[in-house]
Design an enzyme around this catalytic site. Sequence first.
Site, PDB file in Angstrom:
ATOM      1  N   CYS A 177      79.988  33.081  87.403  1.00 33.52           N
ATOM      2  CA  CYS A 177      80.058  32.542  86.035  1.00 33.52           C
ATOM      3  C   CYS A 177      81.380  32.832  85.357  1.00 33.52           C
ATOM      4  CB  CYS A 177      78.904  33.082  85.194  1.00 33.52           C
ATOM      5  SG  CYS A 177      78.358  34.728  85.609  1.00 33.52           S
ATOM      6  N   ASP A 218      74.271  39.243  84.280  1.00 30.32           N
ATOM      7  CA  ASP A 218      72.862  39.568  84.446  1.00 30.32           C
ATOM      8  C   ASP A 218      72.351  39.363  85.869  1.00 30.32           C
ATOM      9  OD1 ASP A 218      73.062  40.079  81.809  1.00 30.32           O
ATOM     10  OD2 ASP A 218      71.560  38.646  81.137  1.00 30.32           O
ATOM     11  N   ASP A 244      75.722  35.107  80.243  1.00 33.03           N
ATOM     12  CA  ASP A 244      74.752  35.168  79.149  1.00 33.03           C
ATOM     13  C   ASP A 244      75.230  35.853  77.875  1.00 33.03           C
ATOM     14  OD1 ASP A 244      73.300  34.065  81.154  1.00 33.03           O
ATOM     15  OD2 ASP A 244      71.782  35.623  81.260  1.00 33.03           O
ATOM     16  N   LYS A 245      75.587  37.130  77.952  1.00 28.79           N
ATOM     17  CA  LYS A 245      75.901  37.878  76.734  1.00 28.79           C
ATOM     18  C   LYS A 245      77.323  37.630  76.259  1.00 28.79           C
ATOM     19  CE  LYS A 245      71.873  39.309  77.398  1.00 28.79           C
ATOM     20  NZ  LYS A 245      71.719  38.596  78.665  1.00 28.79           N
ATOM     21  N   CYS A 267      74.706  30.200  85.856  1.00 31.13           N
ATOM     22  CA  CYS A 267      73.420  29.740  86.399  1.00 31.13           C
ATOM     23  C   CYS A 267      73.053  28.370  85.842  1.00 31.13           C
ATOM     24  CB  CYS A 267      72.329  30.745  86.072  1.00 31.13           C
ATOM     25  SG  CYS A 267      72.630  32.387  86.769  1.00 31.13           S
ATOM     26  N   GLU A 299      66.198  42.807  80.765  1.00 34.65           N
ATOM     27  CA  GLU A 299      65.459  41.604  81.134  1.00 34.65           C
ATOM     28  C   GLU A 299      64.581  41.896  82.336  1.00 34.65           C
ATOM     29  OE1 GLU A 299      68.269  38.495  81.829  1.00 34.65           O
ATOM     30  OE2 GLU A 299      68.698  38.209  79.701  1.00 34.65           O
ATOM     31  N   SER A 342      64.669  37.066  81.019  1.00 36.41           N
ATOM     32  CA  SER A 342      65.782  36.188  81.348  1.00 36.41           C
ATOM     33  C   SER A 342      65.480  34.790  80.838  1.00 36.41           C
ATOM     34  CB  SER A 342      65.981  36.158  82.860  1.00 36.41           C
ATOM     35  OG  SER A 342      66.819  35.095  83.228  1.00 36.41           O
TER      36      SER A 342
END
Length: 574
Positions: free
Chosen positions: A56, A88, A130-131, A201, A451, A477
């Site tokens: 990512c 993650d 994600d974060k 993802c 998660e 998640s």
Amino acid sequence: MDAKTFDKSKLPSRHVTEGPSRAPHRSYYYAMGLTEEQIHRPFVGVVSCWNEAAPCNIALMRQAQSAKKGVDEAGGTPREFCTITVTDGIAMGHQGMKSSLVSREVIADSIELTMRGHCYDAMVGLAGCDKSLPGVMMAMLRLNVPAVFMYGGSILPGKFKGKDVTVVDVFEGVGQHSAGKMSDEELHELECVACPGAGACGGQFTANTMAMVSEAIGLALPASAGAPAPYESRDQYAAASGRAVMRLLADGIRPRDIATRKAFENAATIIAATGGSTNGALHLPAMAHECGIDFDLMDVAAIFKKTPYIADLKPGGKYVAKDVFDIGGVPQILRALLDGGYLHEDCLTVTGKTIKQNLESVRFNADQKVVYPVSKAISPTGGVVGLQGSLAPDGAIVKVAGMQKLQFRGPARVFDCEEDCFQAVENRAYEDGDILIIRYEGPKGGPGMREMLSTTAALYGQGAGDKVALITDGRFSGATRGFCIGHVGPEAAVGGPIALVRNGDMIAIDAVEGRLDLEVSEAELAERRKTWKAPPNAYQSGVLRKYADQVGSARKGAVTHAGGKAEVVCYADI
């Protein structure tokens, strides 16, 4: 646009570039090859979360170079820097996940410190995991200098036995393997093909959810979130983002002019409409907090409750991010919501135009089955639901996209950490109808609010995804599916009702009415509370201890500072 457009006497960078007293500072810029003309231009921080931790992030540096070109072309001097990411997919299922949510704060804090320390005037931020997306946007809103966000792009789907697959199929494959439904060879083949290259993802998990938020809230250029990471068109959007930030600087448009209360409601709307990640209900309150706007989990849930679910995306549906791109990208979803009357059309965006103006040339693509018009919604209410009740007085959240069964009642089976629950699931030490409780995994209790994808994916792989429910004060998640309820508050570590649950207690879940209730009398809970004591936290030093000491409730975004309401001097005005 040239440097004469900008009055340096009103910009933060004047503190490091202007006047005789700044000769030592300028000498550093000459050392890095800048010309005198470049030194006296506005300075634009171009920050990416590039690293070699996961796919990512791996394409972000390439796109940052294009963003820098755009800044330069439009009369600015780009200054590139990187910040961290905790990915993650790598951190999942072990103690490393305690670092994930904490990283959001470190990302925002590190960007703030870099921008403040070097007096940059504007910012382009690129994020992939994600974060990192909310972390970068939080920094933009906190600093309030002209800023443009850009997503690094999703991964292309893998192919396994003729079907599109994502990393979630591998997590669920672990469950299938443990249940004897997948051989060693098949699992190995799946892991080798699931992630074919760079990008986040591919399903409507947290990265793609927050990427859609970036467009819906107006902090990213229209359609910039769509193209997969390997596509060269991402570099064109990056250059355009660099040019756009210079227009914002010239016009005096700042992030908080864009991210209003109405804009946050638009952001919550696109999460619900796409069956997005429950993490969105944690990140939107944290972003709003930076602006001084009260917008907590239950405010988000109120938007979810009235928003139709219109995008058939994984994990609850059939399609992935590339499919959204192929039918016209995020503007298609926004067009459907605008036509249906579900967006505040007058919200300003980084184009300098309103969201309605941005969508004027967009026509809804009716020749596809990825996104439906509101009139033909998959379900009349959103793919994500907020819950409250005696087990969650401060709220909880569940993703219901793709679920048939929206009510569940059963006995509790209690675990005080994820590892113990995962072990029980691996050993099939549960019964159909059970409600698994994982507690002491909240923001403070974890610390870090982990998660639970490994556990939920294993349940699905074993074929039990719709036969048991799972409740936690931690997170799930964006890839989680099934009756999985997270963000239960107050969390166990501060004595919330979830801390008092015992094995066999009956719990009732109603995602239609928005209820989560522990069927134990107040008198009995009062007795249990007399003997309850929070377990000691094993993290007594370092960043996790610091985080546990500072972090607030999940309902308000698990934030660690006083936010925009307490602000006395805005960085942009120094």
